[in-house]
Design an enzyme around this catalytic site. Structure first.
Site, short mmCIF file in Angstrom:
data_model
loop_
_atom_site.label_atom_id
_atom_site.label_comp_id
_atom_site.label_asym_id
_atom_site.label_seq_id
_atom_site.Cartn_x
_atom_site.Cartn_y
_atom_site.Cartn_z
N ASP A 407 92.10 80.54 -33.31
CA ASP A 407 92.51 79.47 -32.42
C ASP A 407 91.44 78.40 -32.29
O ASP A 407 90.23 78.69 -32.33
CB ASP A 407 92.81 80.07 -31.04
N GLU A 459 93.81 77.46 -37.18
CA GLU A 459 94.48 76.38 -36.47
C GLU A 459 93.47 75.24 -36.39
O GLU A 459 92.60 75.23 -35.53
CB GLU A 459 94.91 76.81 -35.07
#
Length: 727
Positions: A407, A459
């Site tokens: 993330d 990401e």
């Protein structure tokens, strides 16, 4: 007898070396003494461990401190303490304990040196609460890194949360504190009581390396066994490679389907339903939003304070192991979201863990995220790197997940991420790149890459070069990168009324300029259906019929486009309202044939993607893609070829207007003499108008079109995508 200054320090829980005082010791004359600090005890007897016979009673000198010299013995011996407690403290009957302070150091010097020097890649094997047995005595070895603490004690349900009972041994070489506490067992709750260097008693701290945690809003760590090593499935390497179909179903476990009581589902309840559902729709992988322990439901797990603990929301940790096994049994890979970018500042967590900025940067220009009000890890610190890299390996090697979706990578790459001038500190070269975070990610990816078949997915929302390039070529070493640009551009296009789409044609084609610069995954994630963005269905323009048709056409476009696929739960059946983390998906929508039709389409798209190698084998290579037409903006038509590099082809054609077009002349490559429609998102099977080309072969004609000598005449359904293969 123990010197008065030592006794006072023990009673005030400020002694720097309790092991030098408590337990069995010889004085200068060689006389043996036994000392125990047991606040709340009424009497303490010493028993011979071999015979069980009473050796002597200890006298209470003051406030729960007991001591006595050993009669008639000159050699050390193994003993037990028989303790009777005052009413209301513990049991009324005498209880027999092995003495914590009778045990030698638990961690070897070489292990501590390896940790301190950054050579220990799996520090979780040293730290946390580990079930161990010494002789016939079972208990738990606790170890924690707190180099600047004056004193650290283990407190818990087994010692009345009293920091005087179990102060730890300080291993100065690495700033590690350790202790073996007999008779502690699985399920016991604990925390660390830490006194900072300046004498401040800190809020009780949860264990950074805990393998389990208490159910929120409580915050204690919980003793749990270290999961055994979980060997990878035999076919994992093949299933996760670039040339394989990878279609990911993203799940928020709390809200996929609520538990029977309306609360959190258990891992076993999820295992009984979720893997079969996902596999039945043809997805290849499940991706779970963060499942590490976190204090706040509304963070969806992205603000975690227990990186090593599967959250207690879904039951005991071993339930997660059964969930992973159930996914494997259905042929699914498992990815989990991993959050190394930041952590929340809750008092029981990592922030100023030992009274200093230990895990985070001290300078808020480096150590604080304004966007999320969270702390940023000190990526350059050796022990912090061991904590994070070891955690990545832990989930893959111990829990058997296939890989990690990492993330907020962009926030790690740049020191000026979401900061104005003057709010950030340049790197040693004066630049904006976070060199320490980049080194951490490269190291982590190299270590994960050594595990057969394991993968990482970034990401990453910027144009940072080489995110999915190997580290030896100067890249970050991720296996795949989310294509955020593709997602943003194409959703903006789809939001336009079809009459205006001709003016935005390039939004659907621009992504092909850079589509093969990385190993891309096309993400329609939870981020696209929250915070007022609406669901995928509500993003689509027009009346209800057009909304469904647009969505079906877009999914066809996505599955025909180069790149691995990811779709967030609920969007496979056109959820109408945006995602709400506190409630389950609106499964009742499947009673509506239009919603059921979208679900059937997603299943068939996945099956086509898996069964037609041309749609997946060269997802990440330019040789697998060839435009037929990218310029027909007046009709909002796009057409391209997908190839597998071994002779197979799929022709993808999209019509993004509500106007059906009969006899549309489309150029085709030379070779095949007939083409057949194998997918039509406008089929009545999916809730469409059933305009199309049917099962009959489409014959190639010697009529030039789109720069090619041959063509086929197609009927293009309204707001639809077609797949065609050589007949």
């Amino acid at each position: 007898m123990l010197a008065e200054h030592d006794l006072a320090a023990l009673l005030e829980a400020r002694h720097t070396d309790p092991f030098s005082c408590l337990g069995l010791h010889a004085d200068e004359s060689g006389r043996l003494w036994v000392r125990a600090l047991l606040p709340g005890a009424r009497s303490v007897d010493v028993l011979d461990a071999d015979t069980g016979n009473r050796v002597m009673s200890l006298a209470e000198r003051r406030d729960g401190f007991f001591e006595a010299s050993v009669p008639r013995r000159k050699r050390r011996f193994e003993y037990r303490l028989a303790v009777t407690w005052h009413a209301g403290v513990e049991g009324a009957e005498a209880e027999i304990y092995a003495d914590t302070y009778a045990y030698w150091p638990q961690l070897e010097e070489r292990e501590l040196q390896a940790f301190a020097s950054g050579q220990e890649l799996r520090a979780y094997r040293l730290f946390g609460a580990h079930l161990v047995t010494h002789g016939e005595v079972s208990g738990v070895r606790f170890a924690v890194w707190a180099p600047n603490a004056r004193r650290v004690s283990v407190v818990g349900s087994f010692n009345s949360w009293d920091g005087r009972r179990h102060p730890m041994r300080h291993r100065h070489s690495a700033g590690v504190w350790e202790i073996f506490i007999p008779h502690v067992s699985v399920g016991d709750f604990y925390k660390y009581e830490i006194v900072a260097a300046d004498g401040t008693l800190l809020p009780l701290k949860a264990d950074p390396y805990a393998f389990a945690a208490e159910m929120r809003p409580s915050t204690a760590s919980r003793v749990a066994p270290l999961p055994p090593e979980n060997p990878p499935p035999r076919d994992r390497a093949r299933a996760n490679e670039r040339h394989s179909p990878i279609s990911v179903y993203e799940v928020h476990a709390s809200s996929w389907r609520r538990g029977p009581d309306g609360g959190f589902p258990s891992w076993d309840e999820l295992a009984a339903a979720l893997p079969a559902y996902v596999a039945g729709l043809g997805f290849t992988h499940v991706q779970l939003m963060p499942i590490s322990e976190s204090p706040f439901d509304g963070s969806w797990g992205y603000q975690t304070l227990g990186l090593y603990a599967p959250t207690a929301r879904y039951g005991p940790p071993e339930g997660f192991a059964r969930f992973v096994a159930a996914c494997r049994a259905h042929g699914l890979g498992v990815l989990i979201d991993w959050v190394p970018a930041h952590f929340p500042t809750d008092a029981h967590g990592l922030r100023q863990f030992d009274g200093t900025h230990l895990y985070e940067h001290a300078d808020p220009r480096e150590g604080f995220h304004k966007d999320w009000n969270t702390a940023i890890y000190n990526f350059g610190r050796t022990e912090v790197r061991a904590f994070l890299i070891g955690n990545a390996l832990y989930w893959i090697e111990r829990w058997g997940v296939d890989g990690l979706r990492v993330d907020a990578v962009a926030s790690m790459l740049y020191r000026d991420y979401s900061r104005e001038a003057g709010e950030w500190v340049p790197n040693v070269h004066g630049g904006r790149e976070n060199l320490e975070a980049i080194a951490l990610m490269r190291d982590m990816n190299e270590r994960v890459g050594e595990i057969e078949g394991a993968i990482t997915v970034a990401e990453e929302s910027t144009s940072f070069a080489g995110v999915s390039a190997p580290t030896y070529a100067g890249g970050l070493g991720f296996h795949y990168k989310w294509n955020m640009g593709w997602m943003n551009d194409t959703l903006r296009y789809m939001a336009e009324d079809p009459i205006n789409r001709r003016w935005h044609h390039d939004k659907m084609t621009f992504g092909l300029i850079y589509a093969f610069s990385e190993n891309f995954m096309l993400p329609i994630s939870h981020d696209e259906v929250v915070h007022g963005k609406g669901s995928m269905w509500t993003k689509m323009p027009g009346d209800e019929w057009q909304k469904f048709a647009n969505l079906r056409a877009y999914y066809g476009f996505m599955w025909g486009h180069p790149g691995k696929k990811l779709l967030f739960m609920g969007q496979e059946f056109a959820q109408r309202h945006e995602w709400r983390h506190e409630e389950g998906l609106p499964w009742g929508l499947l009673d509506d044939p239009r919603h059921r039709g979208v679900q059937l389409l997603v299943g068939d798209l996945n099956r086509s993607y898996r069964e037609l190698p041309a749609l997946h084998r060269l997802d990440c290579e330019s040789e697998g893609f060839e435009w037929i037409t990218s310029h027909d903006a007046d009709h909002s038509v796009f057409a391209w070829l997908r190839r597998d590099g071994q002779g197979q082809m799929v022709l993808v054609v999209c019509n993004f207007t509500p106007v059906p077009r009969e006899g549309y002349c489309l150029g085709v490559p030379e070779g095949p003499q007939e083409w057949r429609e194998v997918m039509n998102t406008d089929s009545r099977h999916y809730g469409g108008s059933d305009v199309g080309n049917g099962a009959a072969p489409l014959h190639v004609q010697d009529r030039g079109a789109h720069g090619r000598r041959q063509s086929i005449a197609l009927t293009l359904p309204p707001l639809a995508t077609l797949f065609l293969t050589p007949a």
